[in-house]
Design a protein around this motif. Sequence first.
Motif, mmCIF file in Angstrom:
data_model
loop_
_atom_site.group_PDB
_atom_site.id
_atom_site.type_symbol
_atom_site.label_atom_id
_atom_site.label_comp_id
_atom_site.label_asym_id
_atom_site.label_seq_id
_atom_site.Cartn_x
_atom_site.Cartn_y
_atom_site.Cartn_z
ATOM 1 N N ALA A 1 -2.383 -119.490 -16.739
ATOM 2 C CA ALA A 1 -1.319 -120.444 -17.064
ATOM 3 C C ALA A 1 -0.742 -120.131 -18.437
ATOM 4 C CB ALA A 1 -1.856 -121.871 -17.027
ATOM 5 N N ASP A 2 -1.578 -119.570 -19.306
ATOM 6 C CA ASP A 2 -1.142 -119.171 -20.648
ATOM 7 C C ASP A 2 -1.943 -117.935 -21.051
ATOM 8 O OD1 ASP A 2 -1.151 -119.065 -23.683
ATOM 9 O OD2 ASP A 2 0.227 -120.733 -23.361
ATOM 10 N N LEU A 3 -1.270 -116.810 -21.209
ATOM 11 C CA LEU A 3 -1.944 -115.545 -21.524
ATOM 12 C C LEU A 3 -2.535 -115.538 -22.922
ATOM 13 C CD1 LEU A 3 0.430 -112.828 -20.000
ATOM 14 C CD2 LEU A 3 -1.962 -113.188 -19.429
ATOM 15 N N SER A 4 -1.775 -116.028 -23.916
ATOM 16 C CA SER A 4 -2.235 -115.948 -25.302
ATOM 17 C C SER A 4 -3.486 -116.780 -25.534
ATOM 18 C CB SER A 4 -1.123 -116.391 -26.256
ATOM 19 O OG SER A 4 -0.785 -117.748 -26.029
ATOM 20 N N ARG A 5 -3.579 -117.921 -24.851
ATOM 21 C CA ARG A 5 -4.749 -118.791 -25.026
ATOM 22 C C ARG A 5 -5.801 -118.582 -23.937
ATOM 23 N NH1 ARG A 5 -2.714 -124.719 -25.341
ATOM 24 N NH2 ARG A 5 -1.213 -123.977 -23.764
ATOM 25 N N LYS A 6 -5.544 -117.619 -23.039
ATOM 26 C CA LYS A 6 -6.477 -117.270 -21.967
ATOM 27 C C LYS A 6 -6.849 -118.501 -21.108
ATOM 28 C CE LYS A 6 -6.577 -113.021 -23.279
ATOM 29 N NZ LYS A 6 -5.830 -111.989 -22.503
ATOM 30 N N ILE A 7 -5.849 -119.342 -20.854
ATOM 31 C CA ILE A 7 -6.073 -120.513 -20.006
ATOM 32 C C ILE A 7 -5.768 -120.132 -18.564
ATOM 33 C CG2 ILE A 7 -5.367 -122.882 -19.492
ATOM 34 C CD1 ILE A 7 -4.614 -123.181 -22.427
ATOM 35 N N LYS A 8 -6.767 -120.233 -17.695
ATOM 36 C CA LYS A 8 -6.583 -119.865 -16.298
ATOM 37 C C LYS A 8 -5.893 -120.984 -15.515
ATOM 38 C CE LYS A 8 -10.395 -116.572 -15.972
ATOM 39 N NZ LYS A 8 -11.604 -116.164 -15.213
ATOM 40 N N VAL A 9 -5.252 -120.603 -14.444
ATOM 41 C CA VAL A 9 -4.579 -121.573 -13.573
ATOM 42 C C VAL A 9 -5.625 -122.400 -12.836
ATOM 43 C CG1 VAL A 9 -3.148 -121.855 -11.519
ATOM 44 C CG2 VAL A 9 -2.505 -120.174 -13.270
ATOM 45 N N ASP A 10 -5.470 -123.709 -12.895
ATOM 46 C CA ASP A 10 -6.304 -124.632 -12.130
ATOM 47 C C ASP A 10 -5.379 -125.343 -11.147
ATOM 48 O OD1 ASP A 10 -7.739 -126.853 -11.130
ATOM 49 O OD2 ASP A 10 -8.961 -126.962 -12.949
ATOM 50 N N PRO A 11 -5.572 -125.196 -9.837
ATOM 51 C CA PRO A 11 -4.647 -125.797 -8.866
ATOM 52 C C PRO A 11 -4.633 -127.314 -8.907
ATOM 53 C CG PRO A 11 -6.616 -124.998 -7.766
ATOM 54 C CD PRO A 11 -6.696 -124.514 -9.181
ATOM 55 N N ASN A 12 -5.635 -127.917 -9.548
ATOM 56 C CA ASN A 12 -5.716 -129.372 -9.620
ATOM 57 C C ASN A 12 -4.909 -129.959 -10.770
ATOM 58 O OD1 ASN A 12 -7.714 -130.247 -7.453
ATOM 59 N ND2 ASN A 12 -8.878 -128.638 -8.498
#
Length: 601
Positions: free
Chosen positions: A20-31
């Motif tokens: 979801a955000d590359l710089s902060r390494k936040i992965k996509v959560d479908p929820n």
Amino acid sequence: MAVSIVKGDKIVLLKGYGFADLSRKIKVDPNDTLFRIASITKTMTAIAVMQLVEQGKLEIDADINDYLSAFKIPNTFNDPITIRALLSHRAGFEQADAGNLFVQNPLEVLNTEQYLATHMPQRVWPPGHLVSYSNYGFALLGYLVELQSGMNLATYMDQAIFSPLGMSYTTLREPIKNNTAFTSMQSVLENHLATGYFRNTKDQNIAKPFEFTGHIAGAGAASSTAHDMALYMRALMNNNNRLVNPDTHEQMKQRLYNDRPLATGITHGLFHGVFKGYQQRHHAGGTHTFSSNMVMFPELQLGIFISTNAVEPQSQLVTSLATAIINKYYRHQSTNPTAGLKAEKQTQPHSYSQFLSEQITQRHLEDYTGTYLTTRRSYTQLEKLSALNGSTTISINKRGELVMNNSGHTIKLKRLKENVFQGASKAAPVFYFYQDDSGNIDRFSASMYSGDYERVSFLQSPLCFYLALALASLLSMSTLLLSAMRRFKSNTLSKAELLACCSAGMILAAVLGFIFMNVVLAVDDYDFLVNFPTIEVKLLLSLLMAIALTTLAKVIYLPVVSRFSCLPLFYKIHYWLFTLSCLSFIYVFWIWNAIGFNYFT
């Protein structure tokens, strides 16, 4: 990317992929990762409209001007624009949203009323006449919901749609601070917004700022999660969905205009068609950095949603996932392609059905040939130029077959009946051709999102435009060459020849500038589209105005040049030809709305 699939009452797949955000390494959560679903918002606006129709606050066939007070839609045609026409993209507006559809600075976002009054497109077709996809039209519907409900659209959606379905991570609000016209998105939702990315020429994903669309909230401001969209699809396929009563829900499955039963039509905010024999209701949505698609097959009780925060090349999967699933898991339903034609009536309420009349003799295939442009284009604004690269040509091949060519894709057409054709394959789209008052074919509709396609003359075709540019360029180069030769021999040039050289140089500069802008659009169009018209565009427009003035001067000089005794006949003929090519150059840019002072404000 986030994906959700529902089958009946069950969510059978709910997954997130990548970041979801590359710089902060936040992965996509479908929820809880919110994606911009853009135009899928229109399906929600349609529900809101029908809720108010149920309450007696809106009438589907009323003149929308009856509800408007701050501004009015001009009475360009005898028939008024109705909610029915707006819901089905048949209001007859041109497209005129380049440079104002997406806003990067939150302080520059207008409220919906200001936007609708300031950026009102021209009415170019009578209501109900044809399909021309319109963001403005659905923004107008959202505004009507606000007027008749007494609350802003985001609040209305929260209370009437999202809350009843448990869609707690869906909103029309945007992270828009310090703008009193809007209520900002809740921080708990803002913290879960996916960042949008744009791929540059080096194949790098560049994070882009939030694209504000609150001024057209009803057309495309929603953000949602894969989980919430699963709940939404499940409700749309359920007669008892807590949004509208069963009768209204059944009504919303029907096409608002039934003049093209075999091609894609529009139910209330959803596109309706058939794929592999199965009824299909769908809507896609996209910004410069997000791409989404929602497809439902009611007979299968199957709904598929997919969204991505990087448009290319991920958008290819977004558009093809639903068909790939059907191709893999479901067999083709055998259907008679002409069965729907038997149900056609000579007169249908709320439909433009002149093509339904039977002809005594079939038309010749040559009657359908020509160049067609999408009706989803500008007719009076500079952005009409964008239609130059989207023409469709219909011709007859060496085998005597009618063929359609669009963006390099060729489709062979077979006749189903008078003015109705289908592509050669089972799943090919169906094309309906319509005639004007003189009986000549003037447009066609098809299984396409963008709308109908209008037949244009050669002078209004992209081919004429590019031929005029090529001819003027060649004669400009020969003018400079001949002038250089004259200068070398006689050591002097007349004022007319100097004027011709000046005009030739400007034409070549304008053509190179036009080519450069097309290259920029092809490889990296983000900044160009967001800031349209850019300084480069305005410089080109200034150059075109200068070319128009020098062309006028050359026309005035024509009698003088003709009397020059020192000028060989060949040079005089060439001067005449060059002047004519300059006139054609100005003419085609004028036809495509690129000559005028109104683009500099």
